[in-house]
Scaffold this motif. Structure first.
Motif, PDB file in Angstrom:
ATOM      1  N   ILE A  23       0.835  -1.207   0.000  1.00 45.33           N
ATOM      2  CA  ILE A  23       0.000   0.000   0.000  1.00 45.33           C
ATOM      3  C   ILE A  23       0.868   1.254   0.000  1.00 45.33           C
ATOM      4  O   ILE A  23       0.601   2.215  -0.727  1.00 45.33           O
ATOM      5  CB  ILE A  23      -0.984  -0.022   1.194  1.00 45.33           C
ATOM      6  CG1 ILE A  23      -2.051  -1.092   0.958  1.00 45.33           C
ATOM      7  CG2 ILE A  23      -1.609   1.348   1.433  1.00 45.33           C
ATOM      8  CD1 ILE A  23      -2.888  -1.433   2.178  1.00 45.33           C
ATOM      9  N   LEU A  39     -12.301   2.608  -3.019  1.00 44.94           N
ATOM     10  CA  LEU A  39     -11.279   1.604  -3.283  1.00 44.94           C
ATOM     11  C   LEU A  39     -11.846   0.238  -2.966  1.00 44.94           C
ATOM     12  O   LEU A  39     -12.644   0.090  -2.039  1.00 44.94           O
ATOM     13  CB  LEU A  39     -10.043   1.823  -2.399  1.00 44.94           C
ATOM     14  CG  LEU A  39      -9.263   3.112  -2.557  1.00 44.94           C
ATOM     15  CD1 LEU A  39      -8.126   3.156  -1.538  1.00 44.94           C
ATOM     16  CD2 LEU A  39      -8.722   3.260  -3.971  1.00 44.94           C
ATOM     17  N   ASN A  40     -11.396  -0.761  -3.727  1.00 46.25           N
ATOM     18  CA  ASN A  40     -11.783  -2.136  -3.434  1.00 46.25           C
ATOM     19  C   ASN A  40     -10.544  -3.022  -3.469  1.00 46.25           C
ATOM     20  O   ASN A  40      -9.779  -3.005  -4.432  1.00 46.25           O
ATOM     21  CB  ASN A  40     -12.809  -2.661  -4.428  1.00 46.25           C
ATOM     22  CG  ASN A  40     -13.263  -4.051  -4.056  1.00 46.25           C
ATOM     23  OD1 ASN A  40     -13.571  -4.328  -2.900  1.00 46.25           O
ATOM     24  ND2 ASN A  40     -13.292  -4.937  -5.011  1.00 46.25           N
ATOM     25  N   PHE A  41     -10.362  -3.794  -2.400  1.00 55.65           N
ATOM     26  CA  PHE A  41      -9.296  -4.779  -2.303  1.00 55.65           C
ATOM     27  C   PHE A  41      -9.917  -6.148  -2.597  1.00 55.65           C
ATOM     28  O   PHE A  41     -10.777  -6.609  -1.852  1.00 55.65           O
ATOM     29  CB  PHE A  41      -8.680  -4.772  -0.900  1.00 55.65           C
ATOM     30  CG  PHE A  41      -7.911  -3.523  -0.589  1.00 55.65           C
ATOM     31  CD1 PHE A  41      -6.551  -3.452  -0.842  1.00 55.65           C
ATOM     32  CD2 PHE A  41      -8.547  -2.418  -0.041  1.00 55.65           C
ATOM     33  CE1 PHE A  41      -5.832  -2.301  -0.545  1.00 55.65           C
ATOM     34  CE2 PHE A  41      -7.838  -1.262   0.254  1.00 55.65           C
ATOM     35  CZ  PHE A  41      -6.475  -1.206   0.000  1.00 55.65           C
ATOM     36  N   ASN A  42      -9.511  -6.744  -3.716  1.00 49.98           N
ATOM     37  CA  ASN A  42     -10.021  -8.056  -4.130  1.00 49.98           C
ATOM     38  C   ASN A  42      -9.073  -9.143  -3.649  1.00 49.98           C
ATOM     39  O   ASN A  42      -7.863  -9.024  -3.815  1.00 49.98           O
ATOM     40  CB  ASN A  42     -10.108  -8.134  -5.655  1.00 49.98           C
ATOM     41  CG  ASN A  42     -11.047  -7.105  -6.229  1.00 49.98           C
ATOM     42  OD1 ASN A  42     -12.230  -7.134  -5.954  1.00 49.98           O
ATOM     43  ND2 ASN A  42     -10.509  -6.185  -7.007  1.00 49.98           N
ATOM     44  N   ASP A  64      -5.545  -7.627  -4.973  1.00 50.20           N
ATOM     45  CA  ASP A  64      -5.309  -6.515  -5.879  1.00 50.20           C
ATOM     46  C   ASP A  64      -6.161  -5.333  -5.438  1.00 50.20           C
ATOM     47  O   ASP A  64      -6.992  -5.449  -4.532  1.00 50.20           O
ATOM     48  CB  ASP A  64      -5.520  -6.904  -7.341  1.00 50.20           C
ATOM     49  CG  ASP A  64      -6.976  -6.979  -7.781  1.00 50.20           C
ATOM     50  OD1 ASP A  64      -7.883  -6.779  -6.956  1.00 50.20           O
ATOM     51  OD2 ASP A  64      -7.223  -7.249  -8.962  1.00 50.20           O
ATOM     52  N   LEU A  65      -5.913  -4.203  -6.063  1.00 55.26           N
ATOM     53  CA  LEU A  65      -6.574  -2.958  -5.668  1.00 55.26           C
ATOM     54  C   LEU A  65      -7.054  -2.233  -6.902  1.00 55.26           C
ATOM     55  O   LEU A  65      -6.311  -2.092  -7.884  1.00 55.26           O
ATOM     56  CB  LEU A  65      -5.597  -2.068  -4.908  1.00 55.26           C
ATOM     57  CG  LEU A  65      -6.070  -0.642  -4.599  1.00 55.26           C
ATOM     58  CD1 LEU A  65      -7.236  -0.655  -3.616  1.00 55.26           C
ATOM     59  CD2 LEU A  65      -4.928   0.189  -4.071  1.00 55.26           C
ATOM     60  N   GLU A  87      -6.373   2.038 -11.672  1.00 59.24           N
ATOM     61  CA  GLU A  87      -5.641   0.785 -11.576  1.00 59.24           C
ATOM     62  C   GLU A  87      -4.159   1.128 -11.415  1.00 59.24           C
ATOM     63  O   GLU A  87      -3.489   1.459 -12.387  1.00 59.24           O
ATOM     64  CB  GLU A  87      -5.843  -0.072 -12.818  1.00 59.24           C
ATOM     65  CG  GLU A  87      -7.261  -0.550 -12.975  1.00 59.24           C
ATOM     66  CD  GLU A  87      -7.454  -1.444 -14.192  1.00 59.24           C
ATOM     67  OE1 GLU A  87      -6.443  -1.836 -14.809  1.00 59.24           O
ATOM     68  OE2 GLU A  87      -8.604  -1.726 -14.512  1.00 59.24           O
ATOM     69  N   ARG A  91      -0.997  -2.776  -9.125  1.00 59.74           N
ATOM     70  CA  ARG A  91      -2.348  -3.224  -8.773  1.00 59.74           C
ATOM     71  C   ARG A  91      -2.329  -4.576  -8.067  1.00 59.74           C
ATOM     72  O   ARG A  91      -3.030  -4.801  -7.100  1.00 59.74           O
ATOM     73  CB  ARG A  91      -3.189  -3.313 -10.044  1.00 59.74           C
ATOM     74  CG  ARG A  91      -4.547  -3.916  -9.802  1.00 59.74           C
ATOM     75  CD  ARG A  91      -5.336  -4.075 -11.071  1.00 59.74           C
ATOM     76  NE  ARG A  91      -6.597  -4.736 -10.766  1.00 59.74           N
ATOM     77  CZ  ARG A  91      -7.562  -4.891 -11.643  1.00 59.74           C
ATOM     78  NH1 ARG A  91      -7.429  -4.438 -12.867  1.00 59.74           N
ATOM     79  NH2 ARG A  91      -8.670  -5.501 -11.286  1.00 59.74           N
ATOM     80  N   LEU A 115      -6.673  -4.719   7.117  1.00 62.43           N
ATOM     81  CA  LEU A 115      -6.964  -3.488   6.380  1.00 62.43           C
ATOM     82  C   LEU A 115      -7.524  -2.405   7.297  1.00 62.43           C
ATOM     83  O   LEU A 115      -7.143  -1.234   7.192  1.00 62.43           O
ATOM     84  CB  LEU A 115      -7.922  -3.752   5.223  1.00 62.43           C
ATOM     85  CG  LEU A 115      -7.332  -4.480   4.022  1.00 62.43           C
ATOM     86  CD1 LEU A 115      -8.434  -4.838   3.027  1.00 62.43           C
ATOM     87  CD2 LEU A 115      -6.249  -3.640   3.356  1.00 62.43           C
ATOM     88  N   ILE A 133     -14.149   2.382   1.284  1.00 65.49           N
ATOM     89  CA  ILE A 133     -13.186   1.307   1.066  1.00 65.49           C
ATOM     90  C   ILE A 133     -13.893  -0.011   1.363  1.00 65.49           C
ATOM     91  O   ILE A 133     -14.570  -0.150   2.371  1.00 65.49           O
ATOM     92  CB  ILE A 133     -11.939   1.462   1.963  1.00 65.49           C
ATOM     93  CG1 ILE A 133     -11.211   2.775   1.644  1.00 65.49           C
ATOM     94  CG2 ILE A 133     -10.990   0.270   1.779  1.00 65.49           C
ATOM     95  CD1 ILE A 133     -10.020   3.071   2.544  1.00 65.49           C
ATOM     96  N   PHE A 135     -13.588  -4.573   0.683  1.00 65.08           N
ATOM     97  CA  PHE A 135     -12.737  -5.707   0.354  1.00 65.08           C
ATOM     98  C   PHE A 135     -13.630  -6.930   0.228  1.00 65.08           C
ATOM     99  O   PHE A 135     -14.754  -6.944   0.715  1.00 65.08           O
ATOM    100  CB  PHE A 135     -11.660  -5.931   1.422  1.00 65.08           C
ATOM    101  CG  PHE A 135     -12.200  -6.515   2.697  1.00 65.08           C
ATOM    102  CD1 PHE A 135     -12.176  -7.887   2.917  1.00 65.08           C
ATOM    103  CD2 PHE A 135     -12.766  -5.704   3.667  1.00 65.08           C
ATOM    104  CE1 PHE A 135     -12.700  -8.421   4.089  1.00 65.08           C
ATOM    105  CE2 PHE A 135     -13.289  -6.227   4.835  1.00 65.08           C
ATOM    106  CZ  PHE A 135     -13.252  -7.600   5.047  1.00 65.08           C
TER     107      PHE A 135
END
Length: 146
Positions: A23, A39-42, A64-65, A87, A91, A115, A133, A135
């Motif tokens: 990060i 933001l999305n954390f996959n 990934d982000l 992206e 990423r 997180l 945010i 995830f």
């Protein structure tokens, strides 16, 4: 320990350090576009060795982000790749394994805790100045943490 770009995280602190470094690299190297509000954390799983049997010791997790100019708590599609999504060059985050058998739901819970801690500790980080945010594991649902 790092093997083929896969790190073994033996405890939550090691996982937290991996994610923090990633990060911070993104934040240092990228400027979040002004229109990005979420933001999305996959979280994903992948087979480590396709020639080995698929068992609980042959999986790695990775994260990934992406950032999005839209957010809708009722529609998780906001977190999908869009032409106008953010992206970062980095990423794809770290890949890691756990030394014991652990289900993806437990990994997802641990990532959420980590997180949330990082968002609290790094609250002044420009990357974390977005309004939302989330995830989630690609087989699960999104969890909103901000």
């Amino acid at each position: 320990m790092i093997t083929n770009n896969i790190t073994t995280a033996t405890n939550p602190t090691e996982l937290k350090n991996l994610l923090r470094d990633w990060i911070l690299d993104i934040d240092r190297e990228e400027t979040l576009p002004r229109e990005i509000i979420a933001l999305n954390f996959n979280i994903y799983e992948e087979t480590i060795d396709i020639d080995r049997p698929l068992d609980n010791t042959n999986w790695a997790y990775f994260i990934d982000l992406i950032g999005s100019p839209r957010f809708d708590e009722e529609d998780e599609d906001w977190a999908c790749d869009d032409d106008d999504a953010f992206e970062p060059n980095k990423r794809m985050g770290p890949k890691w394994t756990y030394p014991k058998e652990i289900e993806w739901e437990e990994v997802e819970e641990e990532i959420g805790r980590v997180l949330l801690e990082l968002i609290t500790e790094l609250h002044d980080l420009p990357l974390f100045q977005v309004e939302h945010i989330a995830f989630g594991h690609n087989d699960g649902t999104l969890t909103i943490i901000k």
